[in-house]
Structure formats: C-alpha cells, structure tokens
Write a protein that holds these residues in place. Structure first.
Motif, mmCIF file in Angstrom:
data_model
loop_
_atom_site.group_PDB
_atom_site.id
_atom_site.type_symbol
_atom_site.label_atom_id
_atom_site.label_comp_id
_atom_site.label_asym_id
_atom_site.label_seq_id
_atom_site.Cartn_x
_atom_site.Cartn_y
_atom_site.Cartn_z
ATOM 1 N N ILE A 164 0.851 -1.185 0.000
ATOM 2 C CA ILE A 164 0.000 0.000 0.000
ATOM 3 C C ILE A 164 0.891 1.240 0.000
ATOM 4 N N VAL A 165 0.411 2.346 -0.534
ATOM 5 C CA VAL A 165 1.212 3.571 -0.552
ATOM 6 C C VAL A 165 1.617 3.945 0.875
ATOM 7 N N ASP A 166 0.654 3.942 1.804
ATOM 8 C CA ASP A 166 0.983 4.118 3.226
ATOM 9 C C ASP A 166 1.455 2.758 3.736
ATOM 10 N N ALA A 167 2.736 2.485 3.531
ATOM 11 C CA ALA A 167 3.264 1.121 3.616
ATOM 12 C C ALA A 167 3.670 0.737 5.023
ATOM 13 N N SER A 168 2.693 0.646 5.917
ATOM 14 C CA SER A 168 2.939 0.107 7.256
ATOM 15 C C SER A 168 2.811 -1.410 7.168
ATOM 16 N N SER A 169 3.900 -2.034 6.730
ATOM 17 C CA SER A 169 3.854 -3.439 6.355
ATOM 18 C C SER A 169 3.759 -4.353 7.570
ATOM 19 N N TRP A 170 3.250 -5.545 7.342
ATOM 20 C CA TRP A 170 3.193 -6.585 8.365
ATOM 21 C C TRP A 170 3.485 -7.915 7.699
ATOM 22 N N ASP A 171 3.883 -8.888 8.501
ATOM 23 C CA ASP A 171 4.264 -10.200 7.988
ATOM 24 C C ASP A 171 3.154 -11.183 8.311
ATOM 25 N N ALA A 172 2.490 -11.671 7.276
ATOM 26 C CA ALA A 172 1.349 -12.555 7.486
ATOM 27 C C ALA A 172 1.738 -13.849 8.198
ATOM 28 N N ALA A 173 3.001 -14.223 8.154
ATOM 29 C CA ALA A 173 3.446 -15.440 8.828
ATOM 30 C C ALA A 173 3.667 -15.230 10.319
ATOM 31 N N GLU A 174 3.705 -13.968 10.752
ATOM 32 C CA GLU A 174 4.045 -13.678 12.149
ATOM 33 C C GLU A 174 2.943 -12.954 12.906
ATOM 34 N N GLY A 175 2.047 -12.274 12.235
ATOM 35 C CA GLY A 175 1.006 -11.515 12.927
ATOM 36 C C GLY A 175 0.770 -10.201 12.230
ATOM 37 N N TYR A 176 0.016 -9.334 12.897
ATOM 38 C CA TYR A 176 -0.431 -8.109 12.258
ATOM 39 C C TYR A 176 0.363 -6.879 12.701
ATOM 40 N N THR A 177 1.342 -7.068 13.571
ATOM 41 C CA THR A 177 2.156 -5.953 14.048
ATOM 42 C C THR A 177 2.995 -5.392 12.910
ATOM 43 N N VAL A 178 3.174 -4.083 12.906
ATOM 44 C CA VAL A 178 3.950 -3.413 11.857
ATOM 45 C C VAL A 178 5.411 -3.853 11.924
ATOM 46 N N THR A 179 5.965 -4.281 10.800
ATOM 47 C CA THR A 179 7.376 -4.682 10.724
ATOM 48 C C THR A 179 8.237 -3.671 9.989
ATOM 49 N N ALA A 180 7.664 -2.953 9.055
ATOM 50 C CA ALA A 180 8.362 -1.896 8.333
ATOM 51 C C ALA A 180 7.361 -0.801 8.027
ATOM 52 N N ALA A 181 7.843 0.439 7.931
ATOM 53 C CA ALA A 181 6.913 1.562 7.808
ATOM 54 C C ALA A 181 7.628 2.748 7.179
ATOM 55 N N PRO A 182 6.862 3.764 6.758
ATOM 56 C CA PRO A 182 7.515 5.008 6.334
ATOM 57 C C PRO A 182 8.368 5.555 7.481
ATOM 58 N N SER A 183 9.680 5.521 7.304
ATOM 59 C CA SER A 183 10.594 5.930 8.378
ATOM 60 C C SER A 183 10.591 7.434 8.567
ATOM 61 N N MET A 184 10.116 8.139 7.598
ATOM 62 C CA MET A 184 9.866 9.585 7.683
ATOM 63 C C MET A 184 9.009 9.950 6.489
ATOM 64 N N ARG A 185 8.472 11.142 6.497
ATOM 65 C CA ARG A 185 7.760 11.678 5.338
ATOM 66 C C ARG A 185 8.208 13.113 5.136
ATOM 67 N N LEU A 186 8.367 13.497 3.870
ATOM 68 C CA LEU A 186 8.721 14.886 3.592
ATOM 69 C C LEU A 186 8.070 15.322 2.287
ATOM 70 N N VAL A 187 7.815 16.611 2.202
ATOM 71 C CA VAL A 187 7.465 17.277 0.945
ATOM 72 C C VAL A 187 8.259 18.570 0.910
ATOM 73 N N THR A 188 9.085 18.738 -0.112
ATOM 74 C CA THR A 188 9.873 19.962 -0.233
ATOM 75 C C THR A 188 9.262 20.881 -1.284
ATOM 76 N N SER A 189 9.424 22.183 -1.046
ATOM 77 C CA SER A 189 8.857 23.203 -1.917
ATOM 78 C C SER A 189 9.957 24.173 -2.331
ATOM 79 N N PRO A 190 10.654 23.891 -3.434
ATOM 80 C CA PRO A 190 11.769 24.763 -3.835
ATOM 81 C C PRO A 190 11.376 26.213 -4.074
ATOM 82 N N GLY A 191 10.112 26.473 -4.383
ATOM 83 C CA GLY A 191 9.688 27.851 -4.571
ATOM 84 C C GLY A 191 9.632 28.628 -3.271
#
Length: 899
Positions: A814-841
């Motif tokens: 998913i774009v909001d990639a709070s991933s989980w491992d179906a073999a282990e459970g529903y807890t988040v294993t990897a996620a967006p480690s940060m988010r940014l939007v830059t505006s050069p103007g």
C-alpha cells in the motif's frame, strides 16, 4: 553534648514524653496535630508490630531511594541545550538552535566547524546508538551484549564490513576526509572527560550487568562502516535466490516457478520512459544474452542444506541491521507547470524496518556567510554517526531516495576441499584469515574466515556457530570436512571499497542538475533511485550505483555453480552514463516506488525482482486525477502519501463475496465487504472491513501453503504473494487449493470459505463478537522497540526503553506502507521511516515528520514526540530560512573554542 538531667522520680525523661510547644494554627497546625497523634498511636502498638512497621518503612525508603537513583541515572544523560560549552578544536563559535521538537539547526563560519557541531549534537542525542552501530558493523556486538550477539558478529566479520570501510578512507577526496575527521572531532569533544552514565542510560544498565567499558574515540571509519549496514538493508534479491532453490526442493521446479511470477512489464509504467539511454533502439541481442540467459542448476542435498543453513542464519541477524525484505519507498516529483506555486514539489517517504530510536535524525547545517570558503547551507534527514544530510535540500536543489533494488549480490555454491576451492577444473587456494570475537561475560570465540574468488564463504558461519553452541563457549576453529564440502560464497558490490561518502557531501553542495549528476556518480552502494527538483524549475531522475555485468551463465536469480567460469562476473559494471536518467520529462512528473526503472529492452540486466508496481501505479492514478482537477500543492502530496487502498482487495473480494456462508454469525464479516472501498484506515468507516479482510488474507495464505512449504518459506503476504494468489484465483482446481493434511480434496471456494470462517473466530478472540466494532488499528499495531536492551527480556528495562501500541492504517503493498508479515502476525514490521514534501519555490513551506523523535534518550521529551503526529498523518513545518528558524527557536546552545 549528652543530656544527664532527671525527673522527680530520679529518671531521665524520654524526649518523646516531654511536653511539646502548642502547635501552630491554620493548615500547618492541622498537619502538626495529625502527625503528633499518629506518632502517639504508633508508640502504643505492641513491640512486634512496631518492628514490622520499621522494616516496612525501611523497604519503602529503599524503594524511594532506588527510584530516585534510577530517575537521576535516566535523566543524567540528557543533553545541555542552552548556555555555552567550551570544546577543543573549533575555529570559531558554533550556534545550535533547537525548536520545540528538539530539531537542531547548526550555524558556523567554516565547513570544519559545521561538521564538528553536527558530530557534537549527534553524540549528545544518540551516542549509544552510534556506538552500537560501530560495534555491529565491526562484528563486535558481543563485547557489549555477550554470547547472544556472537552469531551476528560472526556474519559481519566474515563479510568484513569494517575491513572494507578502512580501505575506503584512502579513496575519498581530501574535502570528504577532512569533513569526516572534523565530524569525529566533534563527537570526541562531547565524549571528553564524560563518564558512561552521563552519555546514556543504556550504559548504566549494562554496567549493572557487569560490563566495564569506556567508549573508544570516534573515527572516520566508524562513519563509513555504517553505510555498509544500510547497503546490506537494501541489498536486493539475495533472499529470493535462496528461496527459489529451497522452494524447488520442497515442491519441485515447476510448482515452485508459480511462486515467483514474472514481472508484469506490460502492466506497470517504468520510472524512466524517455532519456538519452531509453530513447535509443537496442539491437544488441548478443550482449543482452550475456546477462540474461537463465541457468538453474540442480543442487545436491548437501548444497541445498548449506543454503538452508545460510538462510536461517541470515534471518537471525538483528532486524535493525537489515534483512533486505519487506522494505521499499515512495518518491515523486512534480514540475512547476502542474503546481499551485509554479515551482516543483518533491515528496519522499522511505520504508524501513521500525526501531527506536528511528534511523533518521532531522538537522540543518548552515554557513553563516555562504561562499567558496564555507559553501554549505543544507537541511534534512541525517544518520547519527555520519556527517552531512542524506535526504533533504539546500538553498538550490532538493533530492529524495528510493531503493533502486538492482541485483548486486550473487550466491555461489562452491566445491571446497580442505583449503582449496574448485574453479574451472583446477583447485585454487582459499584466502584464509583468523578472527577473535571477544565476548562480554564469556570466553573468546575464534573464527576462521575463508574467501574464494567470488567472496567470503558465508556458509562457514552457520557451521562454526553450530560447533560453538555444542562447545558452550570454548574456543572453536573452522569446521573442515574430511572430503569435499559444499560452501556458499557471497559476491556483493559493497564488499569492494567505494566512494559513497564523497557523494553525500557533494549532494549537499550541489547547486544544479549537472552538479547533482556528478555527485550521484559516486553513490555506489546502496544503488538508489534519486529524484531531483531545483529552484530554477527543473525536475529529474538519476539511477546511480555499482551494478555488475555478469557472464552468460548467470542471470542472478538463483545461486550459481561457483566451479563453472561462465557464471563469474565479468569484473565490469554498468557505465554511469548508461544508467537511466531523465531531466524535465514530458509528463511533467517522475514517480519511483521500487518498480522497474526501465522496460525489458534496456541493454543491461539490472534485475527482474522489482517491486511489482502496485504502489507506483496507485500513486500515478492519484496524481493524474489531481492534475486533471487543477494544480497541486503541498497538501495534495501529503494526502497521497497517506493513501491506504489495498491493491489485492479488488481482486480477492469478489471471490469472497461469491462464497455462500451460513447466515448470522458466520457471514457477519463477509457482509462488511459489500460496500468496502478497499481502504485500510486505522479507525472509522471501512476499518472493520479492512480488519476482516486482512485476517482472511493471513488465514488464506496459511491454508494455501503451510501444508507444503517449510516455515522458513512461509508467505509474508507482500506483493509477490498477491500476484501468486491472483493467478491461483483463476484456477479453482489448482493443486495449491487442496490441503494435503485432510482426506478431502479442496477446491478454491472450499479454502476461501474456511479462511473466512477462521477469520471470524480469530477476530472474536482478538477484538469482539460484534463485527461492526472491529477496527484495523486494533490489531495492526506499531510497537517501537529499542533494538538492543529493549529486547533484553528484563521487564523494567524494556518498559524504560520501549514505546508501544499505536494503532495505524495502511499495510503491505500500500502507498501508506505500514507493512506486516502474514506469517508472524499483524504488528507493523516496516513503515515510512519519515515523510517529507519539499517546496523549492518557498523552502519554508516544506513539511516533514520523523517516525520517532530526534533524541535517543528515553527521558527526553523528544524520544517519540513525533510518533503521535506520524501515526495520524500529521507533519511539522520544515523551516529553512534564518529568520524562520530564529523565530521557532526554543533553545540556543553556543559551542565556543576552548582556551
């Protein structure tokens, strides 16, 4: 002086019986009367009861003192953020301005002082993390954490990460070396005359466990070695190489092939569709054949066993060192012609394994007078322990990263006899060296590292560690078989010295597209997708990295027979000018989400194990819809980052709805799917349906594959497995639907029905009987855990260091990639480690957020102060201009040269 006076009976008066002055009035008098009465009642108690009370009071006092001591130890390492500190080595004063979230902006007059200031601040906030990282990358974790870390140390020592980093120093430019050295000076200035209890509470905990330790001085090699860990985290398809062989061993070559579907080039838009390289017509079929002819050797039992042991061992390496799976990233850049501001916008959210503290630390580095003598003016996300900004922007350009994911690792099955290896019909000597792993609280472990022409024999580690376990800590040498043995060698581009550190500094200083591309040419490992935007209105994309050219026998998808020379790498790498690149594409935007960079006609083999494009196609759809409606702005970019639509749901849900379930309890969950829009929010509308769907998905994967695949090959539920199941849905009689454990022969709808019924029962256990009250956020939890002592098993220590229980939306693929491992459970294993939007103007209109806070101290208010915002999709203003930074300053620390 002793009181010897007596009363009328000739006895000395008891001080407690002496008349007391009248108590004062008001509240103080009431308190005095209460205490006096309590004391008289206490003295009237029998002696045994008074003694018991004394003991209890002593225990309470001990607990209070222990708690007070613990509080002091926890708070002692908190950094000084105001006033003045004198440190050695500075050329002039350095200002460190921190905002309400502790994010530091460093101002100085020289490049050296900026690096020293950054090193000092990194050490203030996160030195324990830095120290653990350098121990990890040197294979020395056991010196801190004992026998449990020996296995990780053995793998890292065998690969030789630090040995490679030591060689890299000499390859770097003088400016980069000077920057690294100045950074190390800043770290060491912080450490000077400072005890470990003043550096980190973790050291105090380790000292209670018997560790006697003084941190060594920081060096440039310590910084370079961490880049090896990041390259390992993003190394490509090595896990898939092992999985292909072991899957074929479990179910046969033909059925295993169905578990690794071909990449859908016809369905996914590549990152680059035009440019100097892509526009050319390639007719070099012979050259393409040299890198694409598949070879799938049939490995013998001992060779498959060596691969299985290697895979198991790699899976046990600490997750925070990276496992090369379940991770990805999103980034895209939009030209000014499509934005409300008329200037480009750049968005980025790298997906990495979760940890506490998070991998990133926000910071700015600013020369007070920007010019040739001091040209740096940059802000963004940094790695503690590494100087400069990794992802961010300066006054002229912005850049972001996603993982390119080329195949830069190959496993070679070697035939080894004693100290020789077979290659091209000849026995050739192995390179052999001895290592000693020091173990806190245990005996040293001796390690023999053997290396073939392809690379270190990483399979030796599993064999040796088995011997270590049997010997319970005795010195162990390399296991040497009586006759020929199967061994696995790892060839990996990051095991050759490179110049990635040059690229980081050069990116920080680049002022236009040409300088950006020149900087990227030194970014060798890990290979990345780089997106670009500048204040002149240009956008672009560049793929850098050291990517091998293979000979005709090796397609990189499975381990190769090391004794056959046609499987070797050629020794050449894809030329930088031939790597995909584009400036100002006709579409007016570039999207990268780990999908294929170019189409299949590209002349060099990069990989076929791309992410399958669900995220990139969803971003493309959302972005084009917004562009059709009018110009986009920063808020539009942020909204796209938070999209939670599940890409597999539109494929699977129609089949789930076609299954006829008993009415009532059994079909309550199924009914939720009728009007589900396939989004996966943590709470609110559609969250109950998302919870039910994902639990069905996990149960379906287990029912499909657990009866035939071993546990180490269990599906994680990511995009590859979505493609596998999508194909099976069109084949209701396929043998994968049948559960071999039962006597019946199940077809598709039988297995779907069972998955839904089991999901209904599971959600009752996890949440509630009422299906309408289910939420995806209730089971899909983000737990942030310290990668070291947070896994100690000691409850008070874990409670001190870990922060748990955020309910989040999103999911795998998913774009909001709070991933989980179906073999282990529903807890988040990897996620967006940060988010940014830059505006050069308008740089001050940019936004950013970190998964955790900037601090590594659990007593700091900035330990996880950004996580609450991150979890609900909020961001912080990313201020850059000096006036804006000054207005937002909460604390001002001045670093002054010591006399």
């Amino acid at each position: 002086m002793t009181d010897t006076s007596t009363n009328s009976a000739g006895q000395r008066p008891d001080p407690d019986d002496a008349p007391s002055p009248p108590p004062p009035g008001g509240p103080a008098g009431a308190v005095a009367r209460f205490l006096g009465g309590t004391w008289r009642r206490f003295r009237a108690l029998p002696l045994p009861m008074r003694l018991a009370a004394y003991v209890a009071a002593g225990l309470v006092l001990l607990l209070v003192l222990t708690a007070a001591t613990a509080t002091v130890l926890v708070r002692r390492p908190l950094p000084q953020t105001g006033g003045t500190v004198e440190i050695t080595g500075l050329d002039g004063e350095v200002e460190v301005l921190r905002d309400e979230h502790g994010i530091a902006q460093v101002y100085a007059d020289t490049m050296g002082d900026l690096a020293r200031g950054q090193g000092f601040v990194h050490a203030q906030e996160r030195f324990f993390e830095m120290d653990v990282r350098r121990h990890a990358t040197a294979g020395r974790l056991a010196e801190l954490f004992g026998e449990d870390a020996v296995e990780s140390d053995a793998y890292v020592r065998t690969m030789g990460w630090r040995r490679v980093a030591e060689k890299e120093v000499a390859l770097l430019t003088p400016d980069t070396r000077a920057f690294l050295e100045a950074y190390a000076d800043g770290v060491n200035a912080y450490l000077e005359d400072r005890g470990t209890s003043s550096i980190s509470v973790e050291y105090s905990v380790l000292r209670l466990g018997g560790l006697t330790y003084t941190p060594e001085e920081w060096t440039p090699v310590d910084s370079l070695a961490w880049l090896k860990a990041m390259a390992w985290d993003l190394r490509g398809n090595m896990d898939d190489e092992i999985a292909r062989v072991l899957s074929a061993d479990a179910v046969g070559e033909e059925r295993a092939a169905a578990l690794f579907p071909a990449y859908p080039y016809d369905e996914v838009t590549p990152i680059v569709t035009q440019g100097a390289v892509v526009d050319q017509v390639y007719e070099q079929d012979a050259r393409r054949g040299q890198t694409r002819v598949p070879l799938r050797p049939g490995f013998e039992a001992d060779q498959r066993s060596a691969l299985r042991d290697l895979g198991d061992g790699l899976a046990r390496m600490p997750a925070w060192l990276g496992r090369g799976e379940g991770i990805g990233s999103n980034s895209w850049v939009v030209a000014g012609e499509h934005t409300a501001s008329g200037s480009p916008l750049l968005a980025n959210d790298p997906h990495l394994g979760t940890s506490l503290p998070g991998v990133w630390m926000q910071m700015g580095l600013h020369c007070r007078d920007v010019g040739p003598a001091c040209p740096l003016d940059v802000s963004g996300f940094t790695f503690s322990g590494v100087p400069g900004v990794i992802i961010g922007h300066n006054a002229d350009i912005a850049w972001g990263f996603t993982n390119l994911g080329p195949d830069v690792t190959d496993l070679f099955v070697e035939r080894v006899t004693d100290e020789d290896v077979l290659h091209d019909g000849e026995l050739r000597p192995l390179r052999i060296r001895e290592e000693v792993i020091r173990v806190q609280g245990g005996q040293d472990v001796r390690l023999t590292v053997r290396t073939s022409s392809h690379g270190p024999l990483v399979s030796d580690v599993a064999e040796q560690l088995g011997e270590v376990a049997e010997a319970t800590g005795d010195d162990i040498g390399t296991f040497v078989p009586e006759d020929e043995e199967a061994a696995i060698a790892l060839q990996w581009t990051a095991l050759q010295p490179g110049t990635t550190a040059d690229a980081i500094l050069a990116l920080n200083l680049a002022s236009d597209w040409d300088a950006f591309r020149a900087a990227a040419s030194d970014f060798e490992a890990p290979a990345q997708n780089l997106v670009y935007a500048d204040t002149e209105g240009h956008i672009g994309y560049q793929a850098p990295g050291r990517i091998p050219i293979r000979k005709s026998g090796n397609d990189g998808t499975v381990p190769s027979a090391g004794w056959l020379p046609e499987n070797d790498w050629t020794g050449a790498f894809v030329p930088y000018d031939a790597l995909p690149s584009v400036l100002d594409p006709d579409e007016g935007f570039v999207i990268t989400a780990n999908q294929a960079v170019v189409g299949p006609r590209y002349p060099f083999f990069l990989t076929d194990d791309w992410d399958r494009g669900a995220r990139s196609e969803r971003i493309r759809s959302l972005l084009t819809d917004r562009l059709e409606a009018g110009p986009v702005d920063v808020d539009d970019m942020l909204e796209i980052q938070l999209d939670t639509r599940n890409p597999m749901a539109p494929v699977l849900v129609p089949h789930l709805l076609d299954v006829d379930l008993p009415r009532g309890y059994a079909d309550d969950g199924q009914a939720l799917l009728d009007d589900w829009d396939f989004s996966q929010p943590a709470e609110g509308e559609h969250s109950a349906a998302a919870a039910y769907y994902n639990v069905v998905w996990a149960n379906l994967l287990e029912l499909l594959f657990a009866d035939e695949l071993p546990a180490d090959l269990a599906p994680d539920g990511g995009q590859r497995w979505m493609a596998v199941v999508a194909d099976l849905l069109d084949e209701p009689d396929n043998g994968w639907w049948d559960d071999l454990v039962t006597e019946e022969v199940e077809r598709r709808d039988d297995t779907l029905e069972r998955a839904m019924l089991e999901a209904r029962d599971e959600l009752v256990r996890l949440q509630a009987r009422d299906a309408e009250s289910w939420t995806w956020g209730h089971v899909h939890r983000l737990d942030l855990r310290s990668a070291t002592l947070g896994e100690s098993g000691i409850a008070p220590v874990e409670a001190l260091l870990n922060r748990d229980d955020w309910g989040v939306g999103g999911g795998s693929g998913i774009v909001d990639a709070s991933s989980w491992d179906a073999a282990e459970g529903y807890t988040v294993t990897a996620a967006p480690s940060m988010r940014l939007v830059t505006s050069p103007g308008d740089w001050d209109a940019s936004r950013w957020i970190n998964l955790t806070g900037v601090s590594g101290h659990p007593a700091s208010p900035h330990y996880t102060d950004q996580t609450d915002l991150w979890a609900v999709g909020d961001t912080l203003p990313w201020l850059f201009g000096e006036d804006a930074v000054s207005d937002a300053t909460e604390d001002r620390l001045v670093l002054r040269p010591a006399d």
